[in-house]
Design a protein around this motif. Sequence first.
Motif, PDB file in Angstrom:
ATOM      1  N   LYS A   9     -14.429 -26.878   4.712  1.00  0.00           N
ATOM      2  CA  LYS A   9     -15.268 -26.441   3.599  1.00  0.00           C
ATOM      3  C   LYS A   9     -14.518 -25.488   2.672  1.00  0.00           C
ATOM      4  N   ARG A  10     -13.728 -24.598   3.214  1.00  0.00           N
ATOM      5  CA  ARG A  10     -13.022 -23.630   2.381  1.00  0.00           C
ATOM      6  C   ARG A  10     -11.810 -24.242   1.683  1.00  0.00           C
ATOM      7  N   LYS A  11     -11.323 -25.373   2.146  1.00  0.00           N
ATOM      8  CA  LYS A  11     -10.142 -25.995   1.566  1.00  0.00           C
ATOM      9  C   LYS A  11     -10.494 -27.177   0.664  1.00  0.00           C
ATOM     10  N   GLN A  12     -11.759 -27.315   0.342  1.00  0.00           N
ATOM     11  CA  GLN A  12     -12.173 -28.398  -0.532  1.00  0.00           C
ATOM     12  C   GLN A  12     -11.534 -28.231  -1.900  1.00  0.00           C
ATOM     13  N   GLN A  13     -11.437 -29.313  -2.608  1.00  0.00           N
ATOM     14  CA  GLN A  13     -10.915 -29.277  -3.962  1.00  0.00           C
ATOM     15  C   GLN A  13     -11.851 -28.417  -4.808  1.00  0.00           C
ATOM     16  N   ARG A  14     -11.278 -27.501  -5.561  1.00  0.00           N
ATOM     17  CA  ARG A  14     -12.079 -26.616  -6.394  1.00  0.00           C
ATOM     18  C   ARG A  14     -12.641 -27.403  -7.573  1.00  0.00           C
ATOM     19  N   PRO A  15     -13.954 -27.409  -7.730  1.00  0.00           N
ATOM     20  CA  PRO A  15     -14.535 -28.172  -8.842  1.00  0.00           C
ATOM     21  C   PRO A  15     -14.287 -27.495 -10.183  1.00  0.00           C
ATOM     22  N   GLU A  16     -14.405 -28.281 -11.211  1.00  0.00           N
ATOM     23  CA  GLU A  16     -14.209 -27.782 -12.560  1.00  0.00           C
ATOM     24  C   GLU A  16     -15.338 -26.814 -12.915  1.00  0.00           C
ATOM     25  N   GLY A  17     -15.003 -25.698 -13.518  1.00  0.00           N
ATOM     26  CA  GLY A  17     -15.996 -24.715 -13.914  1.00  0.00           C
ATOM     27  C   GLY A  17     -16.112 -23.545 -12.959  1.00  0.00           C
ATOM     28  N   LEU A  18     -15.482 -23.620 -11.807  1.00  0.00           N
ATOM     29  CA  LEU A  18     -15.560 -22.524 -10.841  1.00  0.00           C
ATOM     30  C   LEU A  18     -14.891 -21.269 -11.382  1.00  0.00           C
ATOM     31  N   ASP A  19     -13.839 -21.456 -12.183  1.00  0.00           N
ATOM     32  CA  ASP A  19     -13.132 -20.301 -12.739  1.00  0.00           C
ATOM     33  C   ASP A  19     -14.043 -19.451 -13.619  1.00  0.00           C
ATOM     34  N   TYR A  62     -28.805 -16.368  -9.021  1.00  0.00           N
ATOM     35  CA  TYR A  62     -27.791 -16.586 -10.055  1.00  0.00           C
ATOM     36  C   TYR A  62     -27.361 -18.055 -10.089  1.00  0.00           C
ATOM     37  N   ILE A  63     -27.090 -18.622  -8.917  1.00  0.00           N
ATOM     38  CA  ILE A  63     -26.669 -20.025  -8.834  1.00  0.00           C
ATOM     39  C   ILE A  63     -27.830 -20.943  -9.234  1.00  0.00           C
ATOM     40  N   TYR A  64     -29.033 -20.615  -8.793  1.00  0.00           N
ATOM     41  CA  TYR A  64     -30.217 -21.400  -9.155  1.00  0.00           C
ATOM     42  C   TYR A  64     -30.415 -21.421 -10.673  1.00  0.00           C
ATOM     43  N   ASP A  65     -30.325 -20.259 -11.295  1.00  0.00           N
ATOM     44  CA  ASP A  65     -30.506 -20.182 -12.739  1.00  0.00           C
ATOM     45  C   ASP A  65     -29.426 -20.952 -13.485  1.00  0.00           C
ATOM     46  N   LEU A  66     -28.199 -20.862 -13.023  1.00  0.00           N
ATOM     47  CA  LEU A  66     -27.114 -21.590 -13.686  1.00  0.00           C
ATOM     48  C   LEU A  66     -27.343 -23.099 -13.650  1.00  0.00           C
ATOM     49  N   TYR A  67     -27.802 -23.599 -12.533  1.00  0.00           N
ATOM     50  CA  TYR A  67     -27.941 -25.047 -12.384  1.00  0.00           C
ATOM     51  C   TYR A  67     -29.270 -25.589 -12.914  1.00  0.00           C
ATOM     52  N   TYR A  68     -30.371 -24.970 -12.518  1.00  0.00           N
ATOM     53  CA  TYR A  68     -31.677 -25.526 -12.849  1.00  0.00           C
ATOM     54  C   TYR A  68     -32.246 -25.014 -14.172  1.00  0.00           C
ATOM     55  N   LYS A  69     -32.037 -23.772 -14.512  1.00  0.00           N
ATOM     56  CA  LYS A  69     -32.637 -23.215 -15.725  1.00  0.00           C
ATOM     57  C   LYS A  69     -31.739 -23.413 -16.946  1.00  0.00           C
ATOM     58  N   ARG A  70     -30.488 -22.932 -16.857  1.00  0.00           N
ATOM     59  CA  ARG A  70     -29.589 -22.999 -18.009  1.00  0.00           C
ATOM     60  C   ARG A  70     -28.765 -24.280 -18.071  1.00  0.00           C
ATOM     61  N   LYS A  71     -28.690 -24.986 -16.954  1.00  0.00           N
ATOM     62  CA  LYS A  71     -27.888 -26.217 -16.850  1.00  0.00           C
ATOM     63  C   LYS A  71     -26.449 -25.974 -17.307  1.00  0.00           C
ATOM     64  N   ALA A  72     -25.881 -24.857 -16.838  1.00  0.00           N
ATOM     65  CA  ALA A  72     -24.540 -24.449 -17.244  1.00  0.00           C
ATOM     66  C   ALA A  72     -23.453 -24.929 -16.289  1.00  0.00           C
ATOM     67  N   ILE A  73     -23.831 -25.384 -15.094  1.00  0.00           N
ATOM     68  CA  ILE A  73     -22.831 -25.864 -14.140  1.00  0.00           C
ATOM     69  C   ILE A  73     -23.164 -27.293 -13.720  1.00  0.00           C
ATOM     70  N   SER A  74     -22.139 -27.987 -13.257  1.00  0.00           N
ATOM     71  CA  SER A  74     -22.314 -29.375 -12.837  1.00  0.00           C
ATOM     72  C   SER A  74     -22.917 -29.446 -11.436  1.00  0.00           C
ATOM     73  N   ARG A  75     -23.394 -30.607 -11.078  1.00  0.00           N
ATOM     74  CA  ARG A  75     -23.948 -30.827  -9.736  1.00  0.00           C
ATOM     75  C   ARG A  75     -22.869 -30.622  -8.686  1.00  0.00           C
ATOM     76  N   LYS A  76     -21.652 -31.054  -8.999  1.00  0.00           N
ATOM     77  CA  LYS A  76     -20.544 -30.908  -8.055  1.00  0.00           C
ATOM     78  C   LYS A  76     -20.256 -29.425  -7.779  1.00  0.00           C
ATOM     79  N   LEU A  77     -20.263 -28.599  -8.829  1.00  0.00           N
ATOM     80  CA  LEU A  77     -20.029 -27.166  -8.658  1.00  0.00           C
ATOM     81  C   LEU A  77     -21.192 -26.513  -7.916  1.00  0.00           C
TER      82      LEU A  77
END
Length: 149
Positions: A9-19, A62-77
């Motif tokens: 899990k910790r060595k997974q490919q870092r998704p786009e937008g994590l930075d 914070y993660i919930y708001d980014l994904y469900y409310k603001r739609k600022a991150i991808s499903r993969k992230l």
Amino acid sequence: MPKAKTLSKRKQQRPEGLDEIEPTLNEFEQRMRDAENESTAGKRKVESTWSVMRIHHQRSRYIYDLYYKRKAISRKLYKYCIDNGYGDGNLIAKWKKQGFEKLCCLQCIQPRDTNYGTACICRVPKANLEEGRTVQCVHCGCRGCASSD
């Protein structure tokens, strides 16, 4: 036959937008470490974990708001954050249901954790409580997370 090699899990490919969200996640992680290391002198036994629970809630929100409310991150992230422990997937799943939008922690809705087999006192709407009565959850220190408040 040898096992198939998979990434941990910790060595997974870092998704786009994590930075973009990583500084905030690191800030939550630092606050969590500080809360875990703070002194418990002068606090009741139940109060010692309240700051950890509060930070855990804020990080998941914070993660919930980014994904469900603001739609600022991808499903993969979003999936990466949940799988790597940055957010509580079960708590976020409850927030999506009607009546649980402001839920503070999962312990407050588990009837086996209370004396009378009911929900926590913080789940009772303030309109149904006595006038001037201040309630505070024993599990997390919440002062009211009923969705009708």
